[in-house]
Design an enzyme around this catalytic site. Structure first.
Site, mmCIF file in Angstrom:
data_model
loop_
_atom_site.group_PDB
_atom_site.id
_atom_site.type_symbol
_atom_site.label_atom_id
_atom_site.label_comp_id
_atom_site.label_asym_id
_atom_site.label_seq_id
_atom_site.Cartn_x
_atom_site.Cartn_y
_atom_site.Cartn_z
ATOM 1 N N SER A 138 0.880 -1.184 0.000
ATOM 2 C CA SER A 138 0.000 0.000 0.000
ATOM 3 C C SER A 138 0.904 1.216 0.000
ATOM 4 O O SER A 138 2.040 1.148 0.485
ATOM 5 C CB SER A 138 -0.866 -0.004 1.265
ATOM 6 O OG SER A 138 -1.417 1.281 1.488
ATOM 7 N N TYR A 151 -1.972 -0.531 10.372
ATOM 8 C CA TYR A 151 -2.060 -0.887 8.948
ATOM 9 C C TYR A 151 -0.757 -0.531 8.219
ATOM 10 O O TYR A 151 -0.218 -1.340 7.456
ATOM 11 C CB TYR A 151 -3.256 -0.167 8.322
ATOM 12 C CG TYR A 151 -3.481 -0.521 6.874
ATOM 13 C CD1 TYR A 151 -3.992 -1.763 6.513
ATOM 14 C CD2 TYR A 151 -3.163 0.378 5.863
ATOM 15 C CE1 TYR A 151 -4.191 -2.091 5.181
ATOM 16 C CE2 TYR A 151 -3.355 0.053 4.525
ATOM 17 C CZ TYR A 151 -3.865 -1.187 4.202
ATOM 18 O OH TYR A 151 -4.048 -1.514 2.872
HETATM 19 N N1 LIG Z 1 -8.870 -0.979 -1.247
HETATM 20 C C1 LIG Z 1 -7.863 -0.166 -1.027
HETATM 21 O O1 LIG Z 1 -8.000 1.063 -1.016
HETATM 22 C C2 LIG Z 1 -6.483 -0.721 -0.833
HETATM 23 C C3 LIG Z 1 -5.399 0.153 -0.932
HETATM 24 C C4 LIG Z 1 -4.104 -0.328 -0.742
HETATM 25 C C5 LIG Z 1 -3.916 -1.670 -0.459
HETATM 26 N N2 LIG Z 1 -4.983 -2.500 -0.365
HETATM 27 C C6 LIG Z 1 -4.720 -3.906 -0.055
HETATM 28 O O2 LIG Z 1 -5.259 -4.726 -1.049
HETATM 29 C C7 LIG Z 1 -5.641 -5.984 -0.495
HETATM 30 C C8 LIG Z 1 -7.086 -6.303 -0.885
HETATM 31 O O3 LIG Z 1 -7.904 -5.249 -0.443
HETATM 32 P P1 LIG Z 1 -9.413 -5.089 -0.917
HETATM 33 O O4 LIG Z 1 -9.675 -3.644 -0.876
HETATM 34 O O5 LIG Z 1 -9.665 -5.866 -2.145
HETATM 35 O O6 LIG Z 1 -10.146 -5.784 0.358
HETATM 36 P P2 LIG Z 1 -11.533 -6.592 0.509
HETATM 37 O O7 LIG Z 1 -11.900 -6.473 1.957
HETATM 38 O O8 LIG Z 1 -12.512 -6.173 -0.523
HETATM 39 O O9 LIG Z 1 -11.055 -8.075 0.209
HETATM 40 C C9 LIG Z 1 -10.143 -8.724 1.054
HETATM 41 C C10 LIG Z 1 -10.474 -10.205 1.075
HETATM 42 O O10 LIG Z 1 -9.516 -10.835 1.956
HETATM 43 C C11 LIG Z 1 -10.208 -11.808 2.718
HETATM 44 N N3 LIG Z 1 -9.524 -12.044 3.993
HETATM 45 C C12 LIG Z 1 -9.466 -11.204 5.041
HETATM 46 N N4 LIG Z 1 -8.818 -11.793 6.058
HETATM 47 C C13 LIG Z 1 -8.445 -13.024 5.625
HETATM 48 C C14 LIG Z 1 -7.775 -14.117 6.219
HETATM 49 N N5 LIG Z 1 -7.350 -14.048 7.493
HETATM 50 N N6 LIG Z 1 -7.541 -15.227 5.484
HETATM 51 C C15 LIG Z 1 -8.002 -15.310 4.208
HETATM 52 N N7 LIG Z 1 -8.664 -14.312 3.584
HETATM 53 C C16 LIG Z 1 -8.893 -13.197 4.295
HETATM 54 C C17 LIG Z 1 -11.584 -11.207 2.958
HETATM 55 O O11 LIG Z 1 -12.539 -12.211 3.288
HETATM 56 C C18 LIG Z 1 -11.863 -10.497 1.655
HETATM 57 O O12 LIG Z 1 -12.599 -11.309 0.759
HETATM 58 C C19 LIG Z 1 -5.410 -5.857 1.024
HETATM 59 O O13 LIG Z 1 -4.170 -6.436 1.360
HETATM 60 C C20 LIG Z 1 -5.372 -4.368 1.246
HETATM 61 O O14 LIG Z 1 -4.602 -4.010 2.377
HETATM 62 C C21 LIG Z 1 -6.278 -2.059 -0.541
#
Ligand SMILES: NC(=O)c1ccc[n+]([C@@H]2O[C@H](COP(=O)([O-])OP(=O)(O)OC[C@H]3O[C@@H](n4cnc5c(N)ncnc54)[C@H](O)[C@@H]3O)[C@@H](O)[C@H]2O)c1
Length: 254
Positions: A138, A151
């Site tokens: 991120s 985070y």
């Molecule tokens: N959305 C954003 O703005 C953003 C920005 C930077 C980084 N990210 C990173 O991208 C990645 C995905 O984010 P997203 O926005 O798609 O999130 P999201 O919440 O839409 O999806 C995340 C998925 O991970 C699964 N998950 C959570 N804990 C888990 C566990 N212990 N074991 C297995 N699966 C698990 C959840 O069930 C969910 O389906 C994350 O690592 C997040 O930190 C997101």
């Protein structure tokens, strides 16, 4: 170009948001996709959508923070060429407003979860001789973001793990990179807005959109496109790097 035909790819957190978009695109490009998810129903929903388009995917209910469960699941899957460490959770708080319980939870999922998957995947990736690892970091790994103490810690660890793994397994033909998105519109964002800013959802959504100089959040599909490139043979010269995907957030926010 960017074909993943004949490749076997594990994607964690493929039941939602960015992981779902990556799963769908990788399957479209010919990969056999294995989705590792805490939410088995959501993972199965992604599989159903992939199969409806003629792709191949399997869902595995598994908590990435549990090493025994991760090792058993990876053993069940067998040979793999690609690991996308994407599962992660959000948290809002500063150092003195983050409870020990919350700190540990973020660490266990975002940091230990990625380590558990690396631990389980590397023996199989070594056998592939052209293994690829992609970690979801991120912009919080490299920019001080307000109220994101735990985070940011977890994503800084992802950045450091990427470098370490890229160095240690270069001789085994394994490449390892990370992507650092700014805000991407997924259920992750909607969820933490609803949880932390009840009653101000529209206002906070607008503010978060404008924190990217381009004036909007990213789309999961935009992250998936970069993920595809980095995991494809066309990116064979790229390892040990982090790629911001940020609408100008890091360098143009002044
Ligand atoms: N959305 C954003 O703005 C953003 C920005 C930077 C980084 N990210 C990173 O991208 C990645 C995905 O984010 P997203 O926005 O798609 O999130 P999201 O919440 O839409 O999806 C995340 C998925 O991970 C699964 N998950 C959570 N804990 C888990 C566990 N212990 N074991 C297995 N699966 C698990 C959840 O069930 C969910 O389906 C994350 O690592 C997040 O930190 C997101």
């Amino acid at each position: 170009m960017f074909s993943l035909k004949g490749k076997s790819a594990i994607i964690t957190g493929g039941g939602s948001g960015i992981g779902k978009a990556i799963s769908v695109l990788f399957a479209k490009q010919g990969a056999k996709v294995h989705i590792i998810e805490l939410n088995a129903d959501a993972a199965q929903q992604t599989v159903t959508e992939i199969e409806a388009e003629g792709g191949a995917a399997t869902a595995y209910g598994c908590d990435v923070s549990n090493q025994e469960a991760v090792v058993n699941t990876f053993n069940q899957i067998g040979e793999i060429d690609i690991l996308v460490n994407n599962a992660g959770i959000a948290h809002i708080g500063k150092a003195d407003t983050t409870s020990e319980e919350d700190f540990t939870k973020v660490f266990n999922v975002n940091v230990k979860g990625a380590y558990n998957c690396l631990y389980a995947a590397i023996p199989a990736l070594k056998k592939s001789r052209s293994g690829v690892i992609l970690n979801m970091a991120s912009i919080a790994a490299v920019v001080g973001i307000t109220d994101r103490f735990a985070y940011s810690m977890s994503k800084g660890a992802i950045f450091a793990m990427t470098l370490s793994v890229a160095r240690d397994y270069m001789a085994d033909g394994i490449r390892c990179n990370s992507i650092s998105p700014a805000r991407v519109h997924t259920p992750f964002v909607d969820g933490f807005i609803a949880k932390n800013y009840a009653g101000q959802e529209a206002e906070v959504f607008e503010k978060l959109s404008k924190s990217q100089p381009v004036g909007r959040m990213g789309k999961p599909e935009e992250v998936a496109s970069l993920a595809l490139y980095l995991c494809s043979e066309e990116a064979g010269f790229i390892t040990g790097n982090d790629y911001p995907l940020d609408g100008g957030f890091i360098k143009l926010n002044n």
